[in-house]
Design an enzyme around this catalytic site. Sequence first.
Site, PDB file in Angstrom:
ATOM      1  N   ARG A  17       3.584   6.416  -0.358  1.00 41.00           N
ATOM      2  CA  ARG A  17       4.295   5.846  -1.493  1.00 41.00           C
ATOM      3  C   ARG A  17       5.186   4.774  -0.832  1.00 41.00           C
ATOM      4  O   ARG A  17       5.745   4.967   0.393  1.00 41.00           O
ATOM      5  CB  ARG A  17       5.176   6.882  -2.069  1.00 41.00           C
ATOM      6  CG  ARG A  17       4.420   7.792  -2.936  1.00 41.00           C
ATOM      7  CD  ARG A  17       5.360   8.790  -3.704  1.00 41.00           C
ATOM      8  NE  ARG A  17       4.897  10.171  -3.888  1.00 41.00           N
ATOM      9  CZ  ARG A  17       3.966  10.426  -5.073  1.00 41.00           C
ATOM     10  NH1 ARG A  17       4.071   9.304  -5.937  1.00 41.00           N
ATOM     11  NH2 ARG A  17       3.611  11.608  -5.426  1.00 41.00           N
ATOM     12  N   GLY A  18       5.304   3.684  -1.533  1.00 39.59           N
ATOM     13  CA  GLY A  18       6.216   2.709  -1.124  1.00 39.59           C
ATOM     14  C   GLY A  18       7.171   2.314  -2.279  1.00 39.59           C
ATOM     15  O   GLY A  18       7.294   3.052  -3.241  1.00 39.59           O
ATOM     16  N   VAL A  23       0.006   4.224  -3.005  1.00 43.31           N
ATOM     17  CA  VAL A  23      -1.274   4.056  -2.280  1.00 43.31           C
ATOM     18  C   VAL A  23      -2.206   5.079  -2.358  1.00 43.31           C
ATOM     19  O   VAL A  23      -2.036   6.054  -1.887  1.00 43.31           O
ATOM     20  CB  VAL A  23      -1.025   3.308  -0.858  1.00 43.31           C
ATOM     21  CG1 VAL A  23      -2.226   2.798  -0.467  1.00 43.31           C
ATOM     22  CG2 VAL A  23       0.093   2.229  -0.840  1.00 43.31           C
ATOM     23  N   LYS A  36      -3.625  -0.106  -4.116  1.00 45.61           N
ATOM     24  CA  LYS A  36      -1.948   0.183  -4.282  1.00 45.61           C
ATOM     25  C   LYS A  36      -1.624  -0.185  -5.795  1.00 45.61           C
ATOM     26  O   LYS A  36      -1.858  -1.183  -6.343  1.00 45.61           O
ATOM     27  CB  LYS A  36      -1.248  -0.788  -3.433  1.00 45.61           C
ATOM     28  CG  LYS A  36       0.249  -0.944  -3.191  1.00 45.61           C
ATOM     29  CD  LYS A  36       0.858  -2.362  -2.264  1.00 45.61           C
ATOM     30  CE  LYS A  36       1.825  -1.808  -1.661  1.00 45.61           C
ATOM     31  NZ  LYS A  36       2.192  -3.003  -0.841  1.00 45.61           N
ATOM     32  N   ASP A 130       8.613  -9.190   6.777  1.00 49.30           N
ATOM     33  CA  ASP A 130       9.120  -7.783   6.552  1.00 49.30           C
ATOM     34  C   ASP A 130       8.521  -7.027   7.500  1.00 49.30           C
ATOM     35  O   ASP A 130       7.749  -5.812   7.612  1.00 49.30           O
ATOM     36  CB  ASP A 130       8.857  -7.333   5.201  1.00 49.30           C
ATOM     37  CG  ASP A 130       9.597  -5.965   4.921  1.00 49.30           C
ATOM     38  OD1 ASP A 130      10.816  -5.630   5.619  1.00 49.30           O
ATOM     39  OD2 ASP A 130       9.540  -5.137   3.876  1.00 49.30           O
TER      40      ASP A 130
END
Length: 417
Positions: A17-18, A23, A36, A130
Site C-alpha cells: 500500500r502507498g 498495489v 496500482k 522522490d
Amino acid sequence: MGRKIGSRYTAHQILGRGSAGTVWLGEGPEGPVAIKLLREDLASDQELVGRFVQERTALLSLDHPRVVGVHDLVVDGNDLALVMDLVRGTDLRTRLERERRLAPEAAVAIVADVADALAAAHAAGIVHRDVKPENVLLDMQGPLGPGGAHPALLTDFGVAKLIDSPRRTRATKIIGTPDYLAPEIIEGLPPRAAVDIYALATVLYELLAGFTPFGGGHPGAVLRRHVTETVVPLPGIPEELWQLMVQCLAKAPASRLRASELGARLREQLPLLAGMPPLDVDEPEAEPAEESYEEAAPESREKPPRRGAVPLVPGAAPADANRDTHTSMRVPAPDELAGGARGTARAPRAPGAARPGSARHRAATRRRRITLGVAGVALAAAVGVGAWYATSGDESSPSGPSGPSAPDNGNSAPPVP
Ligand SMILES: Nc1ncnc2c1ncn2[C@@H]1O[C@H](COP(=O)(O)OP(=O)(O)OP(=O)(O)O)[C@@H](O)[C@H]1O
C-alpha cells in the site's frame, strides 16, 4: 477469482500500500502485472488523479531495465488504476529494516542501478523528485549481482516532472520527503536533476549507516540541516567512496555528479568493496526534540507505525496516517532557515559507546513521524520552522492532466541539466 479492473485486467492479491492506493498482483492479456489502484474515496481528488496520470505520462517516455515500466492507465467507473511491470521481490526500505545496514558492495551495487535509472529519466527530461528506499524495488527473480544484490528498479514517478520551463523560476512549495530533500529545493529553487543525485547519495549513506545524514527530530530541523550542516564521515568507509558521496551531497547542485557518471564511478568501486562487512556504525543519540514533538502528538504514540498505511492525502482515514511518504511544504524564508530549529548533522556514535535502548526502532518511528508531523504541524498552525507546510501556491505541485508542465508524450523533453 479476482477483482476485475477494466475489461482487460484482474487483481488477485495485495502486494503493498502507498499513500494513494493499493498495489495488487494482477493478470493482464500479456501475463502477470502489478496494478496500482487509486483508493475509491480519493477518486474525486484532482491532485491525486493528476499524480496517477502524471506517473503514466512520465513513464511513457521511459523504457529502461532499471525503471518499473507502465503499461496502461485504466479508468473504469470509480476505478483508476495504473498497470505496471510486476517486480517480484521487495522494496529497499523493507530490506533495510530487516538488515539494519547493508554491506558496502551490495549497497553500492543497488545505488548504481538506481543511478542508471535516473540517468535514463534525466536524459528524457524527467526529474523523479522522490528518490528514497520505498521507491526502489528489488527484483528477487533477477540475477544476483555484486555483493549478492538483486537488480534494483526505480518506481513511483507520481511526483516526477519535466524540467521547469525557463519562465518558471522559483518554486513556492516543496515536494519530497524531508530526509532526502536537496538544499536548493528548501531554498525555493526549481527541482533539477541534481536533486535526485542528492537524494540518491542520501539513500547510499542510509544503506551504509542505517540512518540518513540529516534526519531526526523536528521536520523543520531536518530541512535546516540540509541547508546548513556538513555531512559527518562514516567510520571505516573507503576514502574514495566517501569522496564520491560528499560530492553528491554537496550543497551546490552544480558540484554534484550527473547520474550516468555516478553510476559508472560507483561500479568502479565495486571490486574494492568485495567481501567488506557492513560498517561498524552505531546510531546517533535520539533527538530530544523528538520527545517534545511526541508530547505534542499523543495520538501517534498510541498507534505503532504500520507499513503500508497512508498519510498526507486529503481525506485519508486516520488509521492510515503513519506512512512515511512525500509531502508538500511551503518554502521557508531565509531567516527561518537561519535560526529556529536546533540540531546538528547526526554524528555516528563511536563503536562500543553506550547504546540507547531501542534506538533503531525509535529512528524508524521518527522517520515516519517527521512526515506525519509536517501535516500535524500544518493543521495546528504551529509556530516556528515547523509551520512551513503549504496552504497556498502550487507551482511545484504534481502536474495533473491539465498541469502546465505535464508532457504530452515526453519524447520532446530536453535532457535535464
Ligand atoms: N511494480 C511493482 N511490483 C511489485 N510490487 C510493487 C510494485 N509497485 C509497488 N509495489 C509494492 O507496493 C508498495 C506500495 O507502492 P506505492 O508505489 O503505491 O507506494 P510507496 O512508494 O511505498 O508510497 P507512496 O506512494 O506513499 O510514496 C511498494 O512498497 C511495493 O512493496
